[in-house]
Design a protein around this motif. Structure first.
Motif, PDB file in Angstrom:
ATOM      1  N   LEU A 418     -32.458   7.051  34.216  1.00 45.02           N
ATOM      2  CA  LEU A 418     -33.840   7.224  33.512  1.00 45.02           C
ATOM      3  C   LEU A 418     -34.009   6.708  31.758  1.00 45.02           C
ATOM      4  N   GLY A 419     -33.176   6.692  31.306  1.00 44.93           N
ATOM      5  CA  GLY A 419     -33.132   6.878  30.110  1.00 44.93           C
ATOM      6  C   GLY A 419     -32.810   5.092  29.812  1.00 44.93           C
ATOM      7  N   GLY A 420     -32.051   4.116  31.433  1.00 43.45           N
ATOM      8  CA  GLY A 420     -32.126   2.885  31.405  1.00 43.45           C
ATOM      9  C   GLY A 420     -33.386   2.227  31.175  1.00 43.45           C
ATOM     10  N   SER A 421     -34.143   3.071  31.544  1.00 43.84           N
ATOM     11  CA  SER A 421     -35.689   2.244  31.554  1.00 43.84           C
ATOM     12  C   SER A 421     -36.316   1.967  30.392  1.00 43.84           C
ATOM     13  N   PHE A 422     -35.144   2.739  29.796  1.00 46.33           N
ATOM     14  CA  PHE A 422     -36.351   2.358  27.825  1.00 46.33           C
ATOM     15  C   PHE A 422     -34.995   1.155  27.628  1.00 46.33           C
ATOM     16  N   ASN A 423     -33.887   0.877  28.364  1.00 44.69           N
ATOM     17  CA  ASN A 423     -33.426  -0.709  27.139  1.00 44.69           C
ATOM     18  C   ASN A 423     -34.196  -2.222  27.149  1.00 44.69           C
ATOM     19  N   ARG A 424     -33.968  -1.954  25.481  1.00 47.05           N
ATOM     20  CA  ARG A 424     -34.511  -3.171  25.185  1.00 47.05           C
ATOM     21  C   ARG A 424     -33.568  -4.159  24.986  1.00 47.05           C
ATOM     22  N   LYS A 425     -32.353  -3.743  24.930  1.00 49.13           N
ATOM     23  CA  LYS A 425     -31.614  -5.032  24.430  1.00 49.13           C
ATOM     24  C   LYS A 425     -30.852  -5.892  25.581  1.00 49.13           C
ATOM     25  N   LEU A 492     -38.727   8.823  41.479  1.00 46.22           N
ATOM     26  CA  LEU A 492     -40.087   8.905  40.074  1.00 46.22           C
ATOM     27  C   LEU A 492     -39.500   8.415  38.945  1.00 46.22           C
ATOM     28  N   ILE A 493     -37.651   7.863  39.247  1.00 46.25           N
ATOM     29  CA  ILE A 493     -37.259   6.930  38.320  1.00 46.25           C
ATOM     30  C   ILE A 493     -37.279   5.343  38.808  1.00 46.25           C
ATOM     31  N   THR A 494     -37.921   5.330  39.853  1.00 46.71           N
ATOM     32  CA  THR A 494     -37.847   3.620  40.231  1.00 46.71           C
ATOM     33  C   THR A 494     -39.432   3.248  39.475  1.00 46.71           C
ATOM     34  N   GLU A 495     -40.583   4.274  39.821  1.00 42.80           N
ATOM     35  CA  GLU A 495     -41.296   4.332  38.991  1.00 42.80           C
ATOM     36  C   GLU A 495     -41.066   3.549  37.917  1.00 42.80           C
ATOM     37  N   LYS A 496     -40.809   4.456  37.018  1.00 41.69           N
ATOM     38  CA  LYS A 496     -40.986   4.269  36.194  1.00 41.69           C
ATOM     39  C   LYS A 496     -40.655   2.880  35.517  1.00 41.69           C
ATOM     40  N   TYR A 497     -38.964   2.672  36.181  1.00 47.06           N
ATOM     41  CA  TYR A 497     -38.718   1.227  35.745  1.00 47.06           C
ATOM     42  C   TYR A 497     -39.681  -0.133  36.387  1.00 47.06           C
ATOM     43  N   LEU A 498     -40.316   0.134  37.383  1.00 45.59           N
ATOM     44  CA  LEU A 498     -41.495  -0.649  38.080  1.00 45.59           C
ATOM     45  C   LEU A 498     -42.618  -1.115  36.786  1.00 45.59           C
ATOM     46  N   ASP A 499     -42.560   0.201  35.465  1.00 40.41           N
ATOM     47  CA  ASP A 499     -43.671  -0.030  34.765  1.00 40.41           C
ATOM     48  C   ASP A 499     -43.218  -0.416  33.554  1.00 40.41           C
ATOM     49  N   SER A 500     -41.679  -0.413  33.458  1.00 36.89           N
ATOM     50  CA  SER A 500     -41.035  -1.046  32.930  1.00 36.89           C
ATOM     51  C   SER A 500     -40.277  -2.495  33.071  1.00 36.89           C
ATOM     52  N   LYS A 501     -40.696  -3.246  34.281  1.00 31.23           N
ATOM     53  CA  LYS A 501     -40.075  -4.034  34.575  1.00 31.23           C
ATOM     54  C   LYS A 501     -40.402  -5.739  33.926  1.00 31.23           C
ATOM     55  N   TYR A 502     -41.553  -6.046  33.871  1.00 38.26           N
ATOM     56  CA  TYR A 502     -42.348  -7.126  32.636  1.00 38.26           C
ATOM     57  C   TYR A 502     -41.709  -6.751  31.637  1.00 38.26           C
ATOM     58  N   LYS A 503     -41.843  -5.353  30.629  1.00 39.38           N
ATOM     59  CA  LYS A 503     -40.913  -5.678  29.545  1.00 39.38           C
ATOM     60  C   LYS A 503     -39.752  -5.610  29.135  1.00 39.38           C
ATOM     61  N   MET A 504     -38.933  -5.071  30.559  1.00 41.77           N
ATOM     62  CA  MET A 504     -37.891  -5.551  30.256  1.00 41.77           C
ATOM     63  C   MET A 504     -37.069  -7.265  30.855  1.00 41.77           C
ATOM     64  N   ILE A 505     -37.372  -7.612  31.734  1.00 34.75           N
ATOM     65  CA  ILE A 505     -37.953  -9.437  31.646  1.00 34.75           C
ATOM     66  C   ILE A 505     -37.814 -10.468  30.437  1.00 34.75           C
ATOM     67  N   GLN A 506     -39.302  -9.730  29.263  1.00 34.68           N
ATOM     68  CA  GLN A 506     -39.430 -10.264  28.242  1.00 34.68           C
ATOM     69  C   GLN A 506     -38.301  -9.741  27.418  1.00 34.68           C
ATOM     70  N   ALA A 507     -37.988  -8.323  27.124  1.00 37.21           N
ATOM     71  CA  ALA A 507     -36.921  -8.204  26.240  1.00 37.21           C
ATOM     72  C   ALA A 507     -35.705  -8.843  26.075  1.00 37.21           C
ATOM     73  N   PHE A 508     -35.052  -8.999  27.730  1.00 31.01           N
ATOM     74  CA  PHE A 508     -33.863  -9.616  27.590  1.00 31.01           C
ATOM     75  C   PHE A 508     -33.892 -11.449  27.799  1.00 31.01           C
TER      76      PHE A 508
END
Length: 512
Positions: A418-425, A492-508
């Motif tokens: 769950l914490g990994g879904s907030f990673n942007r580094k 639930l965790i998968t849904e959180k990752y899917l919501d953050s998918k494009y934000k992570m792509i942009q950050a990475f």
């Protein structure tokens, strides 16, 4: 960090005369820092670091002011200056260790400058000179200068005290440039922390077993400078020598094509057929295992498992902790979850280099996350089995480790995902692992609360109101509940990752 096109044009115009003033480097550094994505996205972290720095400044000031009267009152028959000098060896040794693990070596984007008519020596001088303004160099002065003022107030010779403070500062700079050399040696080894352990541990052991008394050597050397100020020339010469050594090493590496030289390596293939037992998560587990084995930073993290597995030896043999069984759960969480902690906190940043490509494939995100969960859960089981010999110190320890292992599998694995879904580094896999904060954000600091503090609080409360066995039972039940509801939690965790998918792509996709 890439220097902007406008700045490059300005540089070309200003270097036509083949002269590059220091102020131009400072101007570039200023723009590079405040225009970077790291500064804009980590404002809160930067503010926190400022407050931490202010805390240490105030602490050292208070120490410097209070040190003389405290020593005088505690040891009335001894000279406070002599007492301080007798502990300088340990101060300097601690400084070396702290710098290695926490000091960020000065770097600047020199590649754009190498195509311009700027002398390489001037660039190297700037990089080395910049290190002289490190916070680590000036922090000791906040303690030693007030202590020196207290010495002068109490009748010590002004000239001697001034040169004593200067000597401390020069030795601090010596340690600064010595850290450069240790860092360069560590970058050439798989166990990146091995050189500092050998260096610091060797000096401490030699001094502890009285083979060579570095305590007396350092004390006598600093005392000699206090009595004969001209001897300050010796540490100054050592400082100049280390500066020249570092200058030569950096200048040799300062070429535009230095990073293009590839090392020929023998590729070692490994049989990972056993992973097929894990079903549709097997391909991703194979990728993770190959990533760990073939890249420097994750591979170095594996060696840290040995340290984590032996962590209990710091507590269990000590009779003091035998009367503190509530600590057993904390040690058990750490010992059985050391891989979970090291690997899990950077999910999915381990794949940041090719995350965009990975997300463009026709794969199920849940399979991707399932492989991470399986890898962490298996590591907990293996580490628990390897920690069974701790039963030598008592059956309660084995029971606490079992409860901690179940809790890690059922709760902490899901907390990590769950914490990994907030990673942007983004993470550079070729950097060393030990105390490397590249790719670390606020998530990695905050996740420690539910990861370590929460189970310790639950176990401690259960132990206080009921018994040790009840505390272990509560942790085990919570772990079992997490295992039973694993599928729902993963959804639930998968849904959180899917919501953050494009934000992570942009950050990475950006360089931090």
């Amino acid at each position: 960090m890439i220097v902007t096109k406008c700045v490059l044009i300005l540089l070309i115009e200003e270097t036509n005369s083949k002269r590059m003033k220091i102020k131009h480097f400072i101007n570039l550094e200023w723009k590079q820092y405040f225009r970077s994505a790291y500064w804009q996205k980590s404002m809160a972290l930067n503010v926190l670091l400022v407050f931490v720095a202010l805390y240490f400044v105030v602490t050292f000031l208070a120490l410097g002011i209070a040190l003389y009267p405290i020593l005088k009152e505690t040891f009335p028959e001894q000279d406070p200056l002599v007492i301080v000098n007798s502990y300088l060896f340990y101060w300097f040794l601690a400084d070396v260790i702290m710098r290695f693990f926490f000091q960020k070596l000065p770097v600047m984007s020199v590649k754009p400058l190498l195509t311009l008519p700027i002398k390489r020596s001037k660039v190297v001088h700037y990089v080395l000179g910049k290190s002289g303004f490190s916070f680590f160099n000036f922090l000791p002065l906040f303690a030693f200068v007030p202590f020196g003022v207290m010495l002068i107030i109490n009748g010590y010779p002004i000239t001697s005290v001034i040169f004593w403070v200067i000597a401390i500062f020069v030795i601090t700079l010596v340690i600064n440039f010595l850290n450069f050399i240790i860092e360069s040696l560590s970058s050439e080894t798989e166990l990146s922390y091995l050189p500092i352990i050998l260096f610091a541990g060797g000096l401490f052991a030699i001094n502890y077993f009285d083979l060579i008394s570095f305590t007396n050597l350092v004390s006598n050397a600093v005392s000699s400078i206090y009595e004969t100020p001209l001897l300050i020339a010796i540490p100054v010469l050592v400082l100049i020598g280390l500066y020249l050594v570092n200058f030569g090493k950096l200048k040799k590496q300062l070429y535009l094509d230095s990073s293009l030289k590839a090392k020929a390596q023998e590729v070692k293939a490994s049989n990972l057929e056993w992973t097929r037992k894990f079903g549709d998560a097997a391909p991703f587990m194979q990728l993770d295992l190959k990533l760990i084995w073939r890249n420097k930073r994750p591979r170095s993290s594996v060696f840290i498992l040995v340290i984590g597995l032996l962590y209990g030896l710091f507590f269990y043999p000590n009779p003091v902790y035998q009367d503190m069984p509530w600590m057993f759960a904390f040690v058990g969480i750490f010992v059985t979850g050391i891989f979970l902690i090291n690997f899990g906190q950077f999910i999915p940043a381990w794949d940041s280099g090719y995350y965009k490509m990975l997300m463009s494939q026709n794969i199920k995100y849940k399979q991707y996350l399932k492989s991470k969960y399986t890898l962490m859960a298996v590591s907990v089981v293996i580490l628990f089995i390897l920690s069974i010999p701790y039963v030598y110190f008592g059956w309660k320890i084995l029971l606490a480790h079992f409860a901690a292992a179940v809790y890690n599998i059922g709760v902490n694995t899901h907390v990590m995902l769950l914490g990994g879904s907030f990673n942007r580094k983004k993470i550079d896999l070729n950097q060393r692992a030990a105390f490397n904060y590249q790719g670390t954000g606020a998530v990695q600091w905050l996740i420690g609360i539910p990861l370590m503090a929460l189970p310790l609080a639950i176990f401690g409360a259960s132990y206080y109101f009921f018994s040790f066995e009840i505390g272990c039972l509560v942790l085990t039940i919570l772990g079992v509940i997490g295992i039973v509801f694993h599928q729902k939690l993963m959804n639930l965790i998968t849904e959180k990752y899917l919501d953050s998918k494009y934000k992570m792509i942009q950050a990475f996709s950006q360089d931090n």
